[in-house]
Design a protein around this motif. Structure first.
Motif, mmCIF file in Angstrom:
data_model
loop_
_atom_site.group_PDB
_atom_site.id
_atom_site.type_symbol
_atom_site.label_atom_id
_atom_site.label_comp_id
_atom_site.label_asym_id
_atom_site.label_seq_id
_atom_site.Cartn_x
_atom_site.Cartn_y
_atom_site.Cartn_z
ATOM 1 N N LEU A 152 65.155 11.398 22.621
ATOM 2 C CA LEU A 152 64.498 10.835 24.037
ATOM 3 C C LEU A 152 63.944 9.312 23.371
ATOM 4 C CD1 LEU A 152 62.762 11.482 26.674
ATOM 5 C CD2 LEU A 152 61.254 12.113 25.068
ATOM 6 N N ALA A 153 63.403 9.349 22.039
ATOM 7 C CA ALA A 153 62.818 8.384 21.569
ATOM 8 C C ALA A 153 63.629 7.604 21.558
ATOM 9 C CB ALA A 153 62.295 8.489 19.879
ATOM 10 N N THR B 11 48.273 3.080 27.118
ATOM 11 C CA THR B 11 49.244 3.806 26.592
ATOM 12 C C THR B 11 49.041 3.807 25.046
ATOM 13 O OG1 THR B 11 51.118 2.699 27.268
ATOM 14 C CG2 THR B 11 51.567 3.181 25.911
ATOM 15 N N CYS B 12 48.590 3.023 24.639
ATOM 16 C CA CYS B 12 47.476 2.835 22.911
ATOM 17 C C CYS B 12 46.793 4.054 23.101
ATOM 18 C CB CYS B 12 47.044 1.477 22.963
ATOM 19 S SG CYS B 12 48.336 0.145 22.882
ATOM 20 N N GLY B 13 45.417 4.393 24.046
ATOM 21 C CA GLY B 13 44.994 5.061 23.553
ATOM 22 C C GLY B 13 45.407 6.745 24.321
ATOM 23 N N ARG C 241 54.465 16.933 22.115
ATOM 24 C CA ARG C 241 54.945 15.791 21.006
ATOM 25 C C ARG C 241 56.851 15.142 21.626
ATOM 26 N NH1 ARG C 241 55.582 19.976 18.112
ATOM 27 N NH2 ARG C 241 57.644 20.031 18.540
ATOM 28 N N GLY C 242 56.672 15.542 22.834
ATOM 29 C CA GLY C 242 57.393 14.648 23.440
ATOM 30 C C GLY C 242 57.115 13.710 24.100
ATOM 31 N N ARG C 243 55.732 14.135 24.925
ATOM 32 C CA ARG C 243 55.603 12.678 25.206
ATOM 33 C C ARG C 243 55.344 11.275 24.617
ATOM 34 N NH1 ARG C 243 51.996 14.584 30.277
ATOM 35 N NH2 ARG C 243 53.150 15.290 31.983
ATOM 36 N N ASP D 3 56.461 7.973 24.702
ATOM 37 C CA ASP D 3 55.402 6.977 24.862
ATOM 38 C C ASP D 3 55.356 5.240 23.629
ATOM 39 O OD1 ASP D 3 53.837 7.127 27.646
ATOM 40 O OD2 ASP D 3 52.590 8.740 26.665
ATOM 41 N N ALA D 4 55.603 5.918 22.578
ATOM 42 C CA ALA D 4 55.752 5.318 21.591
ATOM 43 C C ALA D 4 56.741 4.457 21.542
ATOM 44 C CB ALA D 4 55.427 6.210 20.075
#
Length: 290
Positions: A213-214, A247-249, A265-267, A271-272
């Motif tokens: 996913l990442a 996103t950073c928040g 963990r997936g989310r 995002d990262a």
């Protein structure tokens, strides 16, 4: 426009012997009454996918496997399949997805209304709740927003008249992600009409582990700045400043939960990875798109 005389279905393949039979069976079950053919364009599979494809296409109308060669990219494989196609209308679907049995019928119906057809993509049927939960909204729903610019046809479910496709030069083979977006936008800015066909459904298969996913998220994030550099002159806007802050928040707030919650963990990973991809893409493209 009239209905297609012959539809050429193009399936790019790269190391997906596990899932390809499901897609080929779905194609064999099509209820389309018109003429059609199937081309599986192998992009250098090393997992036995070519042998699987050759067995599967035997049950399909004028089914055949071609060797696309280098470079290894979905855009190149689709272009190679389109070059071998004999039809006046091209329908693209992916090896790891499953089209609905009326997919071609609905594609042909929509083809009469436009130059490019953006089929619908469903994330429910083939995916367990956890991988679905990693996406705050269905991927296709977000994709149709297209960076607050033009809509686009997803490479996993695209139809296009062959004359239009070849006139535009096909997909950009240098892009490793976002080639479907780039093609759709380039086509619309050239005056071609894109129509959305909600009844022409492909069931997509989401990534099922966080690392995959990442990697996918990073590739998608990396594509954004390059698209911006190409299409800012056509009106593509930068991201809204608040998007980066949100996103950073989320990343800061959810980080403590990632060791304990597979969903979090997936989310967090997605995002990262998307944001890291945007940073890398901005450096590569020489633009700020964060």
């Amino acid at each position: 426009m009239t209905a297609p005389a012959l539809i050429s279905v193009v399936v790019p393949l790269l190391d997906d012997a596990e899932h390809l039979p499901d897609q080929l069976e779905a194609l064999a079950a099509q209820d389309y009454a018109g003429r059609w053919e199937v081309i599986v364009a192998d992009n250098g599979s090393r997992d036995g996918g070519v042998a699987v494809a050759e067995r599967g296409v035997a049950a399909l109308p004028d089914g055949r496997v071609i060797h696309a060669g280098e470079p290894r990219s979905a855009g190149h494989a689709r272009n190679a399949g389109a070059a071998d196609a004999r039809g006046d209308f091209l329908a693209f679907c992916d090896a790891d997805d499953v089209v609905r049995d009326d997919w071609l019928t609905e594609m042909a119906a929509a083809a009469a209304d436009g130059d490019i057809v953006a089929g619908a993509v469903d994330s429910e049927r083939l995916n367990a709740p956890l991988p679905r939960s990693w996406h705050r909204r269905p991927p296709r729903e977000l994709a149709l927003e297209s960076f607050r610019f033009l809509v686009h046809a997803s490479g996993t479910n695209t139809g296009v008249w062959a004359e239009t496709f070849h006139g535009l030069g096909g997909f950009d083979e240098d892009l490793r992600a976002g080639e479907d977006i780039e093609f759709s936008w380039r086509a619309q800015l050239a005056g071609h009409r894109l129509v959305v066909a909600e009844r022409a459904v492909a069931h997509e298969r989401l990534r099922t582990d966080v690392r995959a996913l990442a990697r996918q998220g990073f590739a998608y994030g990396q594509a954004g700045p390059g698209l911006y550099r190409r299409f800012v002159g056509g009106g593509m806007p930068r991201p809204r400043p608040g998007d980066l802050l949100r996103t950073c928040g989320r990343l800061v707030a959810s980080a403590p939960l990632t060791p304990f919650s597979p969903r979090a963990r997936g989310r967090w990973a997605l995002d990262a990875a998307l944001q890291a991809g945007r940073v890398a893409g901005s450096i590569r493209s020489g633009v700020v798109f964060l």
